[in-house]
Design a protein around this motif. Structure first.
Motif, PDB file in Angstrom:
ATOM      1  N   THR A  13       0.828  -1.207   0.000  1.00  0.00           N
ATOM      2  CA  THR A  13       0.000   0.000   0.000  1.00  0.00           C
ATOM      3  C   THR A  13       0.863   1.258   0.000  1.00  0.00           C
ATOM      4  N   MET A  14       1.881   1.292   0.848  1.00  0.00           N
ATOM      5  CA  MET A  14       2.672   2.512   0.992  1.00  0.00           C
ATOM      6  C   MET A  14       3.847   2.561   0.012  1.00  0.00           C
ATOM      7  N   ASP A  33      10.722  -6.140  -3.135  1.00  0.00           N
ATOM      8  CA  ASP A  33       9.773  -6.726  -2.175  1.00  0.00           C
ATOM      9  C   ASP A  33      10.076  -8.208  -2.129  1.00  0.00           C
ATOM     10  N   ALA A  90       9.333   0.146   3.594  1.00  0.00           N
ATOM     11  CA  ALA A  90       7.899   0.138   3.909  1.00  0.00           C
ATOM     12  C   ALA A  90       7.449  -1.317   3.957  1.00  0.00           C
ATOM     13  N   GLU A  93       4.657  -3.969   9.374  1.00  0.00           N
ATOM     14  CA  GLU A  93       4.899  -3.342  10.678  1.00  0.00           C
ATOM     15  C   GLU A  93       5.197  -4.411  11.729  1.00  0.00           C
ATOM     16  N   LYS A  98      11.828  -5.353  10.938  1.00  0.00           N
ATOM     17  CA  LYS A  98      12.458  -4.071  10.584  1.00  0.00           C
ATOM     18  C   LYS A  98      13.890  -4.004  11.146  1.00  0.00           C
ATOM     19  N   ASN A 118       9.421   3.788   7.169  1.00  0.00           N
ATOM     20  CA  ASN A 118       8.071   4.344   7.100  1.00  0.00           C
ATOM     21  C   ASN A 118       7.184   3.749   8.199  1.00  0.00           C
ATOM     22  N   SER A 120       4.767   3.093  11.239  1.00  0.00           N
ATOM     23  CA  SER A 120       3.687   3.951  11.754  1.00  0.00           C
ATOM     24  C   SER A 120       3.868   4.224  13.235  1.00  0.00           C
ATOM     25  N   TRP A 142       5.061   8.532   6.060  1.00  0.00           N
ATOM     26  CA  TRP A 142       4.169   9.020   5.007  1.00  0.00           C
ATOM     27  C   TRP A 142       2.732   8.650   5.363  1.00  0.00           C
TER      28      TRP A 142
HETATM   29  N1  NAD Z   1      -1.131   1.440   5.270  1.00  0.00           N
HETATM   30  C1  NAD Z   1      -1.054   2.618   5.842  1.00  0.00           C
HETATM   31  O1  NAD Z   1      -2.038   3.386   5.894  1.00  0.00           O
HETATM   32  C2  NAD Z   1       0.258   3.085   6.414  1.00  0.00           C
HETATM   33  C3  NAD Z   1       0.451   4.461   6.639  1.00  0.00           C
HETATM   34  C4  NAD Z   1       1.695   4.918   7.117  1.00  0.00           C
HETATM   35  C5  NAD Z   1       2.696   4.005   7.388  1.00  0.00           C
HETATM   36  N2  NAD Z   1       2.467   2.656   7.174  1.00  0.00           N
HETATM   37  C6  NAD Z   1       3.581   1.746   7.455  1.00  0.00           C
HETATM   38  O2  NAD Z   1       4.205   1.418   6.218  1.00  0.00           O
HETATM   39  C7  NAD Z   1       4.733   0.086   6.283  1.00  0.00           C
HETATM   40  C8  NAD Z   1       4.126  -0.743   5.173  1.00  0.00           C
HETATM   41  O3  NAD Z   1       2.724  -0.744   5.332  1.00  0.00           O
HETATM   42  P1  NAD Z   1       1.752  -1.157   4.128  1.00  0.00           P
HETATM   43  O4  NAD Z   1       0.386  -0.743   4.566  1.00  0.00           O
HETATM   44  O5  NAD Z   1       2.295  -0.670   2.843  1.00  0.00           O
HETATM   45  O6  NAD Z   1       1.895  -2.745   4.209  1.00  0.00           O
HETATM   46  P2  NAD Z   1       1.571  -3.827   3.074  1.00  0.00           P
HETATM   47  O7  NAD Z   1       1.261  -5.081   3.803  1.00  0.00           O
HETATM   48  O8  NAD Z   1       0.590  -3.303   2.082  1.00  0.00           O
HETATM   49  O9  NAD Z   1       2.978  -3.989   2.326  1.00  0.00           O
HETATM   50  C9  NAD Z   1       4.118  -4.491   2.954  1.00  0.00           C
HETATM   51  C10 NAD Z   1       4.975  -5.159   1.889  1.00  0.00           C
HETATM   52  O10 NAD Z   1       6.220  -5.500   2.482  1.00  0.00           O
HETATM   53  C11 NAD Z   1       6.624  -6.776   1.954  1.00  0.00           C
HETATM   54  N3  NAD Z   1       7.586  -7.330   2.903  1.00  0.00           N
HETATM   55  C12 NAD Z   1       7.329  -7.861   4.142  1.00  0.00           C
HETATM   56  N4  NAD Z   1       8.501  -8.218   4.730  1.00  0.00           N
HETATM   57  C13 NAD Z   1       9.489  -7.893   3.849  1.00  0.00           C
HETATM   58  C14 NAD Z   1      10.915  -7.971   3.891  1.00  0.00           C
HETATM   59  N5  NAD Z   1      11.547  -8.461   4.959  1.00  0.00           N
HETATM   60  N6  NAD Z   1      11.611  -7.520   2.830  1.00  0.00           N
HETATM   61  C15 NAD Z   1      10.986  -7.013   1.736  1.00  0.00           C
HETATM   62  N7  NAD Z   1       9.639  -6.906   1.648  1.00  0.00           N
HETATM   63  C16 NAD Z   1       8.918  -7.323   2.690  1.00  0.00           C
HETATM   64  C17 NAD Z   1       5.346  -7.548   1.779  1.00  0.00           C
HETATM   65  O11 NAD Z   1       5.493  -8.574   0.817  1.00  0.00           O
HETATM   66  C18 NAD Z   1       4.363  -6.443   1.322  1.00  0.00           C
HETATM   67  O12 NAD Z   1       4.291  -6.350  -0.084  1.00  0.00           O
HETATM   68  C19 NAD Z   1       4.412  -0.423   7.687  1.00  0.00           C
HETATM   69  O13 NAD Z   1       5.501  -0.152   8.519  1.00  0.00           O
HETATM   70  C20 NAD Z   1       3.205   0.419   8.083  1.00  0.00           C
HETATM   71  O14 NAD Z   1       3.045   0.537   9.466  1.00  0.00           O
HETATM   72  C21 NAD Z   1       1.294   2.184   6.683  1.00  0.00           C
END
Ligand code: NAD
Length: 315
Positions: A13-14, A33, A90, A93, A98, A118, A120, A142
């Motif tokens: 998503t992010m 990814d 990103a 979480e 991380k 990134n 949260s 973000w």
């Molecule tokens: N979704 C939101 O509204 C939002 C807003 C701000 C911050 N965030 C933060 O951004 C980060 C990502 O959130 P998201 O919503 O995009 O999550 P998401 O689940 O949509 O995407 C996460 C991606 O990371 C990949 N991934 C997982 N472990 C991995 C690794 N070790 N190496 C490489 N890729 C890996 C997964 O395959 C997935 O495609 C989190 O830390 C979240 O807290 C999310």
């Protein structure tokens, strides 16, 4: 420019929207990814974001072909970050994930490379123990959808250097973002803490039977939602008069929720698999058509508001 090559890790998503912003502003971006599906669909999702503006009848952004041409998807971590000046992760979480990623990254990048998260919620100081160059790490938080929402919270850890903060602020500003640097590292940073306070109260009101979720959504959008888009809460308080707001809120503070645990209804919905649009059911029920309709409406309004209120920003 001395600070050009970007790597984005985690393309969900992010991550995909973050990659889009950097590529839209001329940076070569390498993307990684661990999931093949996220890699394989990255460019299609970015193209879809970019086409969306035209579909919604809004002014188009940069040429999608040029933007996508600056993005390189790689299937291994190492080559994605090797030449990067700025790496933003990103991934999901999860603190151990991380921390482990930051440890691996340190061995793969140059001593000058900035490593940003990134996350949260987690302060950088919690993710950086054991790192050799914590001065080169920080949080850049973000907001979803990252290719539209202007704000990025910049949160240095205890050991982050001023140079790292300055270079990051400069990069984000050059990419059209409103970068706000926090002066203290607190869990959840700034905006999520405020959102959590609102979240606690809306659930309490619904659980007390004061209003339905539909009514809360309508009431908030048509009042404080609209107001806060145009003026901040402190300025609003000044215009209302601190004597008046002080009086009103002084009474209310004794009444509103001060719960320290998750609203029971949220727990219940999650246990029932009602996660929201991703499972087709959450607080409301969704058909695929309704999701498409609500998301298009939301994004059109976000774009229009950004154009209206932050015309110097976003891609
Ligand atoms: N979704 C939101 O509204 C939002 C807003 C701000 C911050 N965030 C933060 O951004 C980060 C990502 O959130 P998201 O919503 O995009 O999550 P998401 O689940 O949509 O995407 C996460 C991606 O990371 C990949 N991934 C997982 N472990 C991995 C690794 N070790 N190496 C490489 N890729 C890996 C997964 O395959 C997935 O495609 C989190 O830390 C979240 O807290 C999310």
């Amino acid at each position: 420019m001395a600070f050009e090559r970007i790597a984005v890790l985690g393309l969900g998503t992010m991550g995909h929207g973050i990659a889009q912003i950097f590529a839209s502003n001329g940076h070569p971006v390498r993307c990684y990814d661990s999931a093949a599906r996220a890699r394989d669909t990255l460019k299609e999702r970015i193209r879809n974001n970019m086409d969306q503006k035209a579909r919604l009848g809004l002014s188009p952004g940069p040429d999608p072909e040029a933007v996508l041409g600056r993005i390189e998807v790689v299937s291994e971590l190492e080559p994605s970050v090797q030449e990067a000046d700025f790496v933003v992760e990103a991934v999901r979480e999860d603190l151990p994930t991380k921390k482990d990623l930051f440890k691996r990254l340190e061995d793969l990048v140059s001593g000058e490379t900035i490593l940003a998260s990134n996350t949260s919620t987690f302060p950088m100081t919690e993710m950086s123990p054991g790192l050799r160059r914590p001065q080169r790490t920080l949080v850049t938080h973000w907001f979803n959808p990252p290719h539209i929402i202007p704000l990025v919270e910049v949160v240095p850890g205890h050991e982050t250097s001023e140079e790292t903060v300055g270079r990051t602020m400069d990069l984000l500003q050059r990419n059209g973002k409103l970068a706000i640097r926090l002066h203290k590292e607190v869990l959840g940073f700034l905006v999520n803490r405020i959102q959590a306070a609102v979240f606690r109260e809306i659930w309490d009101l619904v659980e007390q039977g004061v209003a339905t979720p539909e009514q809360v959504d309508q009431a908030v959008s048509a009042s404080i939602g609209l107001r806060l888009a145009a003026a901040g809460p402190f300025e609003i308080a000044d215009f209302a008069g601190l004597d008046i707001t002080g009086h009103v809120f002084g009474h209310l503070l004794k009444e509103i929720s001060s719960s320290r645990s998750l609203p029971p209804a949220v727990d219940r919905l999650v246990k029932e698999g009602r996660y929201g649009v991703k499972s087709g059911r959450g607080i409301y029920d969704y058909t695929p058509e309704r999701i498409e309709e609500r998301q298009s409406r939301r994004d059109r309004l976000f774009h229009q508001l950004v154009d209206l209120l932050h015309s110097d920003r976003s891609a």
